[in-house]
Design a protein around this motif. Structure first.
Motif, mmCIF file in Angstrom:
data_model
loop_
_atom_site.group_PDB
_atom_site.id
_atom_site.type_symbol
_atom_site.label_atom_id
_atom_site.label_comp_id
_atom_site.label_asym_id
_atom_site.label_seq_id
_atom_site.Cartn_x
_atom_site.Cartn_y
_atom_site.Cartn_z
ATOM 1 N N ILE A 3 -4.276 10.099 -1.347
ATOM 2 C CA ILE A 3 -3.883 9.126 -0.334
ATOM 3 C C ILE A 3 -2.929 8.130 -1.005
ATOM 4 C CG2 ILE A 3 -6.105 7.894 -0.652
ATOM 5 C CD1 ILE A 3 -5.816 7.057 2.321
ATOM 6 N N GLU A 4 -1.736 7.999 -0.418
ATOM 7 C CA GLU A 4 -0.727 7.120 -1.016
ATOM 8 C C GLU A 4 -0.932 5.695 -0.545
ATOM 9 O OE1 GLU A 4 3.161 8.462 0.362
ATOM 10 O OE2 GLU A 4 2.362 10.493 0.402
ATOM 11 N N GLN A 5 -1.146 5.578 0.758
ATOM 12 C CA GLN A 5 -1.171 4.251 1.360
ATOM 13 C C GLN A 5 -2.262 4.166 2.419
ATOM 14 O OE1 GLN A 5 2.263 3.537 3.784
ATOM 15 N NE2 GLN A 5 2.100 1.311 3.617
ATOM 16 N N ILE A 19 -2.193 -1.290 1.611
ATOM 17 C CA ILE A 19 -2.397 -1.122 0.177
ATOM 18 C C ILE A 19 -1.889 0.247 -0.287
ATOM 19 C CG2 ILE A 19 -4.748 -0.185 0.373
ATOM 20 C CD1 ILE A 19 -5.627 -2.140 -1.746
ATOM 21 N N THR A 20 -1.316 0.286 -1.480
ATOM 22 C CA THR A 20 -0.820 1.557 -2.033
ATOM 23 C C THR A 20 -1.675 1.915 -3.237
ATOM 24 O OG1 THR A 20 1.250 0.359 -1.801
ATOM 25 C CG2 THR A 20 1.427 2.651 -2.314
ATOM 26 N N PHE A 21 -2.007 3.194 -3.344
ATOM 27 C CA PHE A 21 -2.928 3.608 -4.396
ATOM 28 C C PHE A 21 -2.257 4.437 -5.483
ATOM 29 C CE2 PHE A 21 -5.860 3.323 -0.655
ATOM 30 C CZ PHE A 21 -6.592 2.240 -1.114
ATOM 31 N N ASP A 22 -2.921 4.456 -6.616
ATOM 32 C CA ASP A 22 -2.513 5.328 -7.701
ATOM 33 C C ASP A 22 -3.003 6.741 -7.372
ATOM 34 O OD1 ASP A 22 -1.593 5.303 -10.647
ATOM 35 O OD2 ASP A 22 -3.479 6.425 -10.715
ATOM 36 N N ALA A 358 -6.552 3.415 -15.223
ATOM 37 C CA ALA A 358 -6.841 3.173 -13.801
ATOM 38 C C ALA A 358 -6.040 1.998 -13.242
ATOM 39 C CB ALA A 358 -8.319 2.884 -13.648
ATOM 40 N N GLU A 359 -5.878 2.050 -11.950
ATOM 41 C CA GLU A 359 -5.291 0.917 -11.229
ATOM 42 C C GLU A 359 -6.458 0.065 -10.742
ATOM 43 O OE1 GLU A 359 -1.385 -0.001 -9.040
ATOM 44 O OE2 GLU A 359 -1.817 1.694 -10.330
ATOM 45 N N LEU A 360 -6.391 -1.241 -10.945
ATOM 46 C CA LEU A 360 -7.522 -2.088 -10.568
ATOM 47 C C LEU A 360 -7.198 -2.922 -9.323
ATOM 48 C CD1 LEU A 360 -8.621 -3.495 -14.081
ATOM 49 C CD2 LEU A 360 -9.174 -1.301 -13.043
ATOM 50 N N PHE A 361 -8.162 -2.968 -8.418
ATOM 51 C CA PHE A 361 -8.008 -3.777 -7.201
ATOM 52 C C PHE A 361 -9.192 -4.725 -7.115
ATOM 53 C CE2 PHE A 361 -5.947 0.247 -6.458
ATOM 54 C CZ PHE A 361 -4.755 -0.094 -5.849
ATOM 55 N N TYR A 362 -8.915 -5.982 -6.833
ATOM 56 C CA TYR A 362 -10.003 -6.943 -6.661
ATOM 57 C C TYR A 362 -10.174 -7.213 -5.177
ATOM 58 C CZ TYR A 362 -10.278 -7.515 -11.613
ATOM 59 O OH TYR A 362 -10.473 -7.261 -12.943
ATOM 60 N N VAL A 363 -11.417 -7.135 -4.713
ATOM 61 C CA VAL A 363 -11.696 -7.354 -3.291
ATOM 62 C C VAL A 363 -12.495 -8.643 -3.136
ATOM 63 C CG1 VAL A 363 -12.922 -6.454 -1.283
ATOM 64 C CG2 VAL A 363 -11.644 -4.903 -2.724
ATOM 65 N N HIS A 364 -11.978 -9.512 -2.264
ATOM 66 C CA HIS A 364 -12.690 -10.758 -2.001
ATOM 67 C C HIS A 364 -12.557 -11.075 -0.519
ATOM 68 C CE1 HIS A 364 -14.435 -14.627 -2.798
ATOM 69 N NE2 HIS A 364 -13.434 -15.212 -2.160
ATOM 70 N N GLN A 365 -13.692 -11.153 0.148
ATOM 71 C CA GLN A 365 -13.751 -11.464 1.587
ATOM 72 C C GLN A 365 -12.702 -10.713 2.411
ATOM 73 O OE1 GLN A 365 -13.794 -15.724 1.942
ATOM 74 N NE2 GLN A 365 -15.798 -15.845 0.977
#
Ligand SMILES: Nc1ncnc2c1ncn2[C@@H]1O[C@H](COP(=O)(O)OP(=O)(O)OP(=O)(O)O)[C@@H](O)[C@H]1O
Length: 374
Positions: A3-5, A19-22, A358-365
């Protein structure tokens, strides 16, 4: 495939996410209740059109909204394909390449996903219903006709159970209708059982060696199908049909007395044995965990064999539950060939090799931030 996006609109606690993913490893980090599982769930829904957590679709829509959409751009066979699922009180729509797919079986399989979440540990320990659901979901995504036969089977089963209840109460004496429904039920039941046997054969082929690897050659995994009829797994559809027909003839009185359908794929189960012992009853937590992991990893290979491309792997809050050895084994199995999503509250529990590229994503609320972009 990968999945790209991903774009979410009013999905759970995401008002608007783009969001775009690795294409290798994506780690979703966040405190509890911030939206990590929601993000994984959205990718799952994009594949299966339904959630792994709830049957109530309304729950997926953001509280102050009356619709939700999940849009994903996936790459499959080197082609970029837009997919969309939209949910509202009027129902659900699924689109591939902007074209609405009227039957779910035409949509499911557009993107293949394997999810490993804490509740998957219950595949071994939990009720038979969980194991049947596992088989049905996995078979459905590699073989859309399975979904058709399954939904027909469930529909006829409901009618047949209703009639059996009436016959039990003697409020209906029309037994010819029971014959008609039994014939229809058998037709779909035989299809489902034959497919499950073929599938299980493949699952065993992959899960056995994987389990051996994870357990450092100490454990041998065996999977058995526990059917409500006496049948060999080598039996073809015709043979299975005959056995079902005979079986229904033999238990007719009993079914009327009990007011329900007593044999069929809806009552079958899977049994797991480690070194000859039933893991459900005798297995340690570690053995049950290894069994669940082996099955999930086997699933990845099985989809590759059937579909020709690796599925997307979602590891929701389970990686840190696995010790270093199991984590490295998992990593070796996917070896950069499977796009993987890992969610965690704390990266400390994650093997450093996993994090390296890895690509890191931070999720907040309900807001996800890519560390590279921030
Ligand atoms: N339909 C909805 N509309 C708005 N917010 C929702 C909806 N459904 C769930 N939420 C919110 O989403 C949050 C839960 O998100 P999620 O389940 O993804 O948590 P998580 O980050 O995976 O946390 P944990 O680590 O505890 O599993 C909660 O704050 C919940 O209130």
């Amino acid at each position: 495939m990968h999945i790209e996006q991903l774009k979410l609109t009013n999905y759970r606690n995401y008002e608007a996410l783009d969001i775009t993913f690795d294409d290798k490893v994506n780690v979703i980090i966040g405190e509890n209740a911030q939206g990590k599982t929601n993000l994984m769930e959205a990718i799952y829904v994009l594949s299966f059109t339904r959630s792994h957590r709830t049957m109530r679709e309304k729950e997926l829509i953001r509280w102050d909204s009356d619709y939700a959409t999940i849009e994903g751009r996936i790459t499959k066979r080197n082609q970029s394909i837009p997919l969309q699922i939209s949910i509202s009180s009027k129902g659900k729509k699924a689109k591939i390449n902007h074209l609405e797919q009227h039957r779910l079986s035409d949509y499911i399989g557009a993107v293949n996903v394997v999810m490993f979440a804490p509740e998957d540990l219950t595949i071994v320990k939990g009720s038979p219903q969980i194991r049947r659901r596992f088989m049905d979901m996995e078979l459905g995504q590699i073989q859309p006709t399975y979904i058709y036969h399954l939904s027909q089977y469930q529909k006829i089963l409901k009618q047949r159970n209703h009639l059996l209840k009436q016959l039990q109460r003697r409020s209906s004496v029309d037994e010819t209708m029971l014959d008609v429904l039994t014939d229809q039920l058998v037709e779909h039941a035989s299809f489902l059982l034959e497919r499950r046997f073929v599938y299980l054969d493949l699952l065993r082929k992959w899960a056995g060696p994987i389990h051996e690897g994870i357990s450092r050659n100490l454990e041998n995994l065996e999977i058995q199908y526990d059917a409500t009829i006496k049948v060999s797994e080598e039996a073809n559809k015709e043979k299975i049909t005959t056995i079902y027909q005979d079986s229904f003839k033999n238990i007719r009185e009993k079914e009327i007395e009990r007011g329900t359908t007593l044999v069929g794929p809806h009552r079958d189960d899977l049994l797991f044995f480690v070194n000859g012992k039933d893991v459900q009853t005798y297995g340690s937590q570690g053995q049950q965990r290894t069994t669940a992991l082996s099955i999930k990893l086997a699933e990845i290979e099985l989809i590759y064999q059937e579909v020709g491309e690796y599925p997307i792997l979602l590891l929701d809050d389970v990686l840190s539950e696995l010790d270093d050895y199991r984590q490295s084994h998992l990593l070796n199995t996917i070896q950069g060939k499977v796009q993987t999503f890992v969610s965690t509250t704390n990266v400390d529990g994650i093997h450093h090799e996993t994090l390296k590229n890895a690509e890191l994503f931070y999720v907040h609320q309900g807001v996800a931030t890519n560390t590279k972009e921030s």
